[in-house]
Design a protein around this motif. Sequence first.
Motif, PDB file in Angstrom:
ATOM      1  N   LEU A 135      30.051  52.819  35.881  1.00 52.43           N
ATOM      2  CA  LEU A 135      29.821  51.702  36.801  1.00 52.43           C
ATOM      3  C   LEU A 135      30.138  50.374  36.133  1.00 52.43           C
ATOM      4  O   LEU A 135      30.719  49.483  36.744  1.00 52.43           O
ATOM      5  CB  LEU A 135      28.380  51.720  37.307  1.00 52.43           C
ATOM      6  N   ASN A 136      29.761  50.230  34.852  1.00 51.72           N
ATOM      7  CA  ASN A 136      30.103  49.011  34.119  1.00 51.72           C
ATOM      8  C   ASN A 136      31.595  48.784  34.115  1.00 51.72           C
ATOM      9  O   ASN A 136      32.079  47.684  34.353  1.00 51.72           O
ATOM     10  CB  ASN A 136      29.635  49.130  32.662  1.00 51.72           C
ATOM     11  N   GLN A 137      32.331  49.856  33.838  1.00 51.80           N
ATOM     12  CA  GLN A 137      33.781  49.723  33.769  1.00 51.80           C
ATOM     13  C   GLN A 137      34.358  49.348  35.119  1.00 51.80           C
ATOM     14  O   GLN A 137      35.324  48.584  35.188  1.00 51.80           O
ATOM     15  CB  GLN A 137      34.410  51.037  33.271  1.00 51.80           C
ATOM     16  N   THR A 138      33.787  49.881  36.206  1.00 49.15           N
ATOM     17  CA  THR A 138      34.318  49.491  37.520  1.00 49.15           C
ATOM     18  C   THR A 138      34.079  48.016  37.753  1.00 49.15           C
ATOM     19  O   THR A 138      34.905  47.317  38.328  1.00 49.15           O
ATOM     20  CB  THR A 138      33.690  50.299  38.672  1.00 49.15           C
ATOM     21  N   GLU A 139      32.939  47.518  37.297  1.00 49.94           N
ATOM     22  CA  GLU A 139      32.647  46.093  37.432  1.00 49.94           C
ATOM     23  C   GLU A 139      33.679  45.273  36.676  1.00 49.94           C
ATOM     24  O   GLU A 139      34.243  44.309  37.193  1.00 49.94           O
ATOM     25  CB  GLU A 139      31.235  45.826  36.881  1.00 49.94           C
ATOM     26  N   ILE A 140      33.955  45.697  35.423  1.00 49.18           N
ATOM     27  CA  ILE A 140      34.921  44.964  34.611  1.00 49.18           C
ATOM     28  C   ILE A 140      36.299  45.004  35.258  1.00 49.18           C
ATOM     29  O   ILE A 140      37.013  43.997  35.319  1.00 49.18           O
ATOM     30  CB  ILE A 140      34.987  45.558  33.185  1.00 49.18           C
ATOM     31  N   LEU A 141      36.675  46.174  35.764  1.00 47.13           N
ATOM     32  CA  LEU A 141      37.990  46.321  36.377  1.00 47.13           C
ATOM     33  C   LEU A 141      38.138  45.413  37.581  1.00 47.13           C
ATOM     34  O   LEU A 141      39.129  44.690  37.722  1.00 47.13           O
ATOM     35  CB  LEU A 141      38.194  47.778  36.796  1.00 47.13           C
ATOM     36  N   SER A 142      37.114  45.395  38.453  1.00 49.48           N
ATOM     37  CA  SER A 142      37.247  44.560  39.646  1.00 49.48           C
ATOM     38  C   SER A 142      37.229  43.083  39.265  1.00 49.48           C
ATOM     39  O   SER A 142      37.958  42.284  39.855  1.00 49.48           O
ATOM     40  CB  SER A 142      36.171  44.873  40.681  1.00 49.48           C
ATOM     41  N   SER A 143      36.456  42.699  38.255  1.00 51.41           N
ATOM     42  CA  SER A 143      36.460  41.276  37.904  1.00 51.41           C
ATOM     43  C   SER A 143      37.760  40.893  37.227  1.00 51.41           C
ATOM     44  O   SER A 143      38.231  39.763  37.365  1.00 51.41           O
ATOM     45  CB  SER A 143      35.254  40.919  37.045  1.00 51.41           C
ATOM     46  N   ASP A 144      38.413  41.822  36.522  1.00 51.05           N
ATOM     47  CA  ASP A 144      39.731  41.534  35.945  1.00 51.05           C
ATOM     48  C   ASP A 144      40.736  41.236  37.043  1.00 51.05           C
ATOM     49  O   ASP A 144      41.535  40.305  36.942  1.00 51.05           O
ATOM     50  CB  ASP A 144      40.225  42.729  35.116  1.00 51.05           C
ATOM     51  N   PHE A 145      40.709  42.043  38.106  1.00 49.63           N
ATOM     52  CA  PHE A 145      41.632  41.803  39.214  1.00 49.63           C
ATOM     53  C   PHE A 145      41.338  40.455  39.868  1.00 49.63           C
ATOM     54  O   PHE A 145      42.254  39.696  40.191  1.00 49.63           O
ATOM     55  CB  PHE A 145      41.514  42.917  40.260  1.00 49.63           C
ATOM     56  N   ARG A 146      40.055  40.161  40.052  1.00 52.85           N
ATOM     57  CA  ARG A 146      39.717  38.890  40.692  1.00 52.85           C
ATOM     58  C   ARG A 146      40.174  37.733  39.821  1.00 52.85           C
ATOM     59  O   ARG A 146      40.687  36.729  40.303  1.00 52.85           O
ATOM     60  CB  ARG A 146      38.214  38.801  40.960  1.00 52.85           C
ATOM     61  N   ALA A 147      40.017  37.883  38.478  1.00 52.63           N
ATOM     62  CA  ALA A 147      40.421  36.807  37.568  1.00 52.63           C
ATOM     63  C   ALA A 147      41.923  36.590  37.617  1.00 52.63           C
ATOM     64  O   ALA A 147      42.399  35.450  37.661  1.00 52.63           O
ATOM     65  CB  ALA A 147      39.989  37.142  36.137  1.00 52.63           C
ATOM     66  N   LEU A 148      42.686  37.677  37.642  1.00 53.73           N
ATOM     67  CA  LEU A 148      44.139  37.535  37.719  1.00 53.73           C
ATOM     68  C   LEU A 148      44.536  36.859  39.015  1.00 53.73           C
ATOM     69  O   LEU A 148      45.403  35.983  39.047  1.00 53.73           O
ATOM     70  CB  LEU A 148      44.810  38.909  37.614  1.00 53.73           C
ATOM     71  N   ASN A 149      43.862  37.256  40.095  1.00 52.98           N
ATOM     72  CA  ASN A 149      44.125  36.626  41.380  1.00 52.98           C
ATOM     73  C   ASN A 149      43.819  35.136  41.321  1.00 52.98           C
ATOM     74  O   ASN A 149      44.564  34.313  41.858  1.00 52.98           O
ATOM     75  CB  ASN A 149      43.261  37.278  42.458  1.00 52.98           C
ATOM     76  N   GLN A 150      42.728  34.791  40.645  1.00 47.13           N
ATOM     77  CA  GLN A 150      42.368  33.389  40.498  1.00 47.13           C
ATOM     78  C   GLN A 150      43.461  32.641  39.739  1.00 47.13           C
ATOM     79  O   GLN A 150      43.817  31.508  40.083  1.00 47.13           O
ATOM     80  CB  GLN A 150      41.028  33.282  39.749  1.00 47.13           C
ATOM     81  N   ASN A 151      44.013  33.277  38.705  1.00 50.62           N
ATOM     82  CA  ASN A 151      45.121  32.674  37.957  1.00 50.62           C
ATOM     83  C   ASN A 151      46.274  32.349  38.884  1.00 50.62           C
ATOM     84  O   ASN A 151      46.849  31.260  38.827  1.00 50.62           O
ATOM     85  CB  ASN A 151      45.626  33.655  36.884  1.00 50.62           C
ATOM     86  N   PHE A 152      46.623  33.317  39.748  1.00 54.20           N
ATOM     87  CA  PHE A 152      47.718  33.088  40.683  1.00 54.20           C
ATOM     88  C   PHE A 152      47.386  31.938  41.623  1.00 54.20           C
ATOM     89  O   PHE A 152      48.226  31.097  41.914  1.00 54.20           O
ATOM     90  CB  PHE A 152      48.008  34.345  41.502  1.00 54.20           C
ATOM     91  N   ASP A 153      46.136  31.913  42.093  1.00 54.72           N
ATOM     92  CA  ASP A 153      45.720  30.821  42.975  1.00 54.72           C
ATOM     93  C   ASP A 153      45.914  29.488  42.283  1.00 54.72           C
ATOM     94  O   ASP A 153      46.430  28.533  42.865  1.00 54.72           O
ATOM     95  CB  ASP A 153      44.234  30.972  43.330  1.00 54.72           C
ATOM     96  N   ASP A 154      45.488  29.427  41.009  1.00 55.07           N
ATOM     97  CA  ASP A 154      45.605  28.162  40.270  1.00 55.07           C
ATOM     98  C   ASP A 154      47.057  27.739  40.126  1.00 55.07           C
ATOM     99  O   ASP A 154      47.394  26.571  40.295  1.00 55.07           O
ATOM    100  CB  ASP A 154      44.974  28.307  38.873  1.00 55.07           C
ATOM    101  N   ILE A 155      47.923  28.713  39.788  1.00 61.46           N
ATOM    102  CA  ILE A 155      49.335  28.372  39.653  1.00 61.46           C
ATOM    103  C   ILE A 155      49.871  27.830  40.976  1.00 61.46           C
ATOM    104  O   ILE A 155      50.603  26.834  41.009  1.00 61.46           O
ATOM    105  CB  ILE A 155      50.167  29.596  39.231  1.00 61.46           C
ATOM    106  N   GLU A 156      49.492  28.500  42.077  1.00 60.70           N
ATOM    107  CA  GLU A 156      50.000  28.056  43.378  1.00 60.70           C
ATOM    108  C   GLU A 156      49.554  26.626  43.670  1.00 60.70           C
ATOM    109  O   GLU A 156      50.330  25.796  44.118  1.00 60.70           O
ATOM    110  CB  GLU A 156      49.496  28.993  44.474  1.00 60.70           C
ATOM    111  N   LYS A 157      48.269  26.366  43.362  1.00 57.16           N
ATOM    112  CA  LYS A 157      47.762  25.022  43.608  1.00 57.16           C
ATOM    113  C   LYS A 157      48.531  24.000  42.786  1.00 57.16           C
ATOM    114  O   LYS A 157      48.923  22.938  43.282  1.00 57.16           O
ATOM    115  CB  LYS A 157      46.273  24.938  43.230  1.00 57.16           C
ATOM    116  N   SER A 158      48.778  24.325  41.507  1.00 52.99           N
ATOM    117  CA  SER A 158      49.429  23.331  40.662  1.00 52.99           C
ATOM    118  C   SER A 158      50.867  23.133  41.099  1.00 52.99           C
ATOM    119  O   SER A 158      51.393  22.016  41.037  1.00 52.99           O
ATOM    120  CB  SER A 158      49.317  23.724  39.190  1.00 52.99           C
ATOM    121  N   ILE A 159      51.521  24.190  41.577  1.00 52.67           N
ATOM    122  CA  ILE A 159      52.893  24.019  42.075  1.00 52.67           C
ATOM    123  C   ILE A 159      52.893  23.157  43.321  1.00 52.67           C
ATOM    124  O   ILE A 159      53.746  22.293  43.482  1.00 52.67           O
ATOM    125  CB  ILE A 159      53.532  25.375  42.389  1.00 52.67           C
ATOM    126  N   ASN A 160      51.945  23.385  44.206  1.00 56.16           N
ATOM    127  CA  ASN A 160      51.873  22.558  45.403  1.00 56.16           C
ATOM    128  C   ASN A 160      51.663  21.093  45.028  1.00 56.16           C
ATOM    129  O   ASN A 160      52.250  20.192  45.618  1.00 56.16           O
ATOM    130  CB  ASN A 160      50.754  23.045  46.333  1.00 56.16           C
TER     131      ASN A 160
END
Lengths: 658, 401
Positions: A135-160
């Motif tokens: 269960l811990n690992q699933t938590e880490i895995l899902s937060s890794d995906f969310r963090a990467l998504n956040q990175n993409f969001d940030d890049i998009e914002k800065s490009i805009n």
Amino acid sequence: MTVSLYQTGVSGLLAAQQQLATTGHNIANVNTEGYTRQRAEQNTSLGLNNGSNYTGSGTYVQDITRLYDQFSYKEQLINQSNLGKSDALDGHLNQLNDIMSFSGQAIMNSVGQFYQAMNGVADNPSDLGLRSIVLNQTEILSSDFRALNQNFDDIEKSINGEIEQVAREISDISLELAKINESILHSKNLTLSGQPNDLLDKRDQLITQLSQYTKVNTVEDSNGVMTVMIGQGTTLVAGITPLTINVESGDPDPLKTQIRLVGPNSTVAINGNTLGGVLEASIEFRDEHLMQVRSEINRLAMAISATLNDTQSKGLDLNAQQGANVFTDINTTQLQQGRVLSPTSNSGNLSAQVNITDVSLVPIDEFEIRNNAGVYTITNMTTGANTNLGAIGAGTYTTPFGFEFIETSGTPANDDSFIIRPTENSAALMQRTLSNSAGIAASTAVEVTPSDNNISAGEIAIVDMFNPIQAQLDMPIRIDVLESPSGSGSFNYTLTDNLGVTSAPMVYTPPSQVINLPALPATASFQVEISGNPSGSAPHAPEQFFIGDAFGLGNSGNAVAMALTQEQGITNGGKETFSQSLAVSTSVVGSKSSSAKLVAETAQALFTQAFNRNQETSGVNLDEEAANMLKFQQAYQASSQIISIANTLFDTILAAVR
Amino acid sequence: MRVSTAQFYFQNAQQLSNLQTDVNDQVKYLASGKRVLTAKDDAVSYGTLAGYKDALTNIEKYQRNLNQAENRNSLQEVSFASTEDVMQQLKQLFIQSNNGTLSDIDLKALAKLAENSQSELLDIANTRDETGSYIFSGFQVDVQPFSLQPDGSAIYHGDNGVRELQIAKNVSVATNQTGDNAFEKVANHKGDFSTNYNANTSEISVNRAVIVDRGAYDMTTNPPDYNFNFTSTTDLTVTDNNGAVVFNTSTYTAGQTVAFNGVEVQISGNPLPGDDFDLTPEQNISIFETIKKAIDWMNIGSNPVDPIQHSIEYNDILKQLGEGLNHMNARRVDAGIRLNLVDSQESNHLDAELHLTSGRSNIEDLDFAKAVATFEQSQVSLQAAQQSFVQIKNLSLFNYL
């Protein structure tokens, strides 16, 4: 004659002065960017006729011209745009490459750790400690995906933000250019001869700056007023009238901002992909490269969630309950609705959603569903291929892409269109939903045990589980298979259910056949496959297979199945495992980034060449100017000497007549 | 070709900047020891590299599983070795007890020893592993597999689930043996039936009773139990449970094979009229059942009611104890076979790991000799560029005016 000698001398002096001034001006501006060196052109004054011959009367400065080659200047502009575009793209792709290589690596590690923990549970399924590690690992895995998504969001914002900044700069330049055009026009109108060189220089400088942001084309009219066009011919400065560039939110996706040209009476949308320069690079990066990577990561998150949730539902947890979802369900209402984007230009009131039915078929492309006179057509925005879905009003439409389009409410007007992004938000909304470690469904519900008296090479295996709890209740089931008559090659089987009722014989066709159990009219709770040739020996001795309840604290069959998904091909039509999928995405970004670097290097080289060619004509060389200074200084001294001689001559004449 | 001052400085600045970037890159590679840091460094090989890393991670996973599989199967092997010892002991005791000179008390003492062996065997059957789970319970790892009843028999509470672990891409190995398979499914030395002697004055005993043709064995038309009745020394009638006659001969000879309904029976000894016994289907006999029978046999004492029957039963039990010993041996061999599989997979993985690691290293790792040379070269280029720039900047006509 002495009088004309004075004049000649003075003319020489004045000319030399202007020359020195110009040389001084050049030297002072050696480091001014975009400065074109100026040269005073001297011409001889007309000779005066004194009866028998023409005597020269000195010199005058006809014009101070800029040494300007418009062709090499235009070449520099073109290359400047290309350099701006390839530099910007290189920078952005480099950043994306770094993020994918490092965050992507983190995700691969999390996936690996998760499966490691899963294998631990497969070995010892009753251990609560091992389960909580999972269960811990699933938590880490899902937060890794969310963090990467956040990175993409940030890049998009800065490009805009970058796009907005550039638009503002372009607008400012446009206003400036209009002002300069006006000044040039007025300075020409005052019938002053000569060129307002420094204004022209300033204008060229602004255009050079502009060319970095977009492709620029200029046309100069007879009055010296320059019309500036950007991109594929959109007029930015029409003589003395400036237009500006505005950025507005995209429709239907507000984050895909659009460029608009704002005139005095109207605004027009501009296609960002044809603008060239930094603007085109930013828009291309945001709308193409970033979106592709984001879609791939979303699809991976969706595939992982769907696969693990699916396998969970086929097993039983420690409390003999059907396994609940480990990750957020991929078809929650929020996710379904988020996959359909309706532009504001739609006049109908249809609200729709997209339900994913087969993750292995889902592509990363965007689709458009359009109401064409009462019939929905779906178009793949990347390939352009389109398919007819059927008349409107049918409710649910299946597509060959692993998802369904569902009309939730309302009706569309004719020509209404909807953007479909099947993978949207999968990474952003990925959460661990299971919190109780006993909830990991490690146990299978039922299992097949062949009788010890079986003699043939035939097998029955469980291939799919629909409802593990119901399957348990349907136990026990016995399947008898017999080749009848012996050696004929025709097999039939009977099912004996949990009430002891034996069915009529049914046909089994080798080499394999899938049967739903329990048989109709009951609802199937699982599926088995008979394979091989279970001949049996005689009607009294068929091959017997007993299916019974297999639940136990030590049953790790489903945990093993979950662990095996690490090496199963799931995405891209079932060809890529999770880590392969991620590796492919990372490689694609890496190769785009490395080609962008090569393109940038080439563009730099080309620009340097164009710049050099331009500088050949227009650039200031200090040594040259120093030599010129000496030259004009000598000329000045010589000319002043002429005046001095003329003075002496005059004195001589005066002395003679005294 | 004319060179402007601005151009001169621009070009030089650019070249210096490029060279510095080069040096910086080299430092990055040297510091990490890797040639491929991100996908950009070598996009073509990155995919292969990722594949290697993936395969290596998988091998690590398999090795972990192999470890666990080895531990569990070793525990089983050791347990079965102990059971073999116990069965040997029991057999010795039983043979010892077949001595006419032993008194009741002696026999009771031997029975007591046999009971000890029985509890020893039960203990081994109820072994727990390091996590406290029972290893012979199948999937019901929290339930004790065997419990001894007051009458000396043992009941199995587990199930027949076998756990498996993945030790290679398409290879799984079982990590447990179920209690019913290990202790309850000992083959009946007679075959598929056991005998129940109703009247036996001639010391005949059934050697073999096997279902040879399952196809012909019709349990619905002629259900067991089958009753054998000798009306004379040569007259044999076999009837099924419904009373129907399935076999009848009046020329029975000793050692003749009696075949009926797909069953073959062989009886040793010369029958006397009145001899009567039943055949009950029993394919497997639990080892605890056999031990209980042995203990009960010893407890009868030195003066049995029916000495002929007592002696026939002794033979049966002794043969069955032998079967039990064989069965324990076979189970031990089973565990040994799995350990062999684990071993061979382990060496396969070691070989693969070697090859994969070298493949990965070829792509990813930096060739230090080459890298240091390149670094030196970049450094020298940078130095040369910097120094030449310093020299040239001093060349200006203005210096000489």
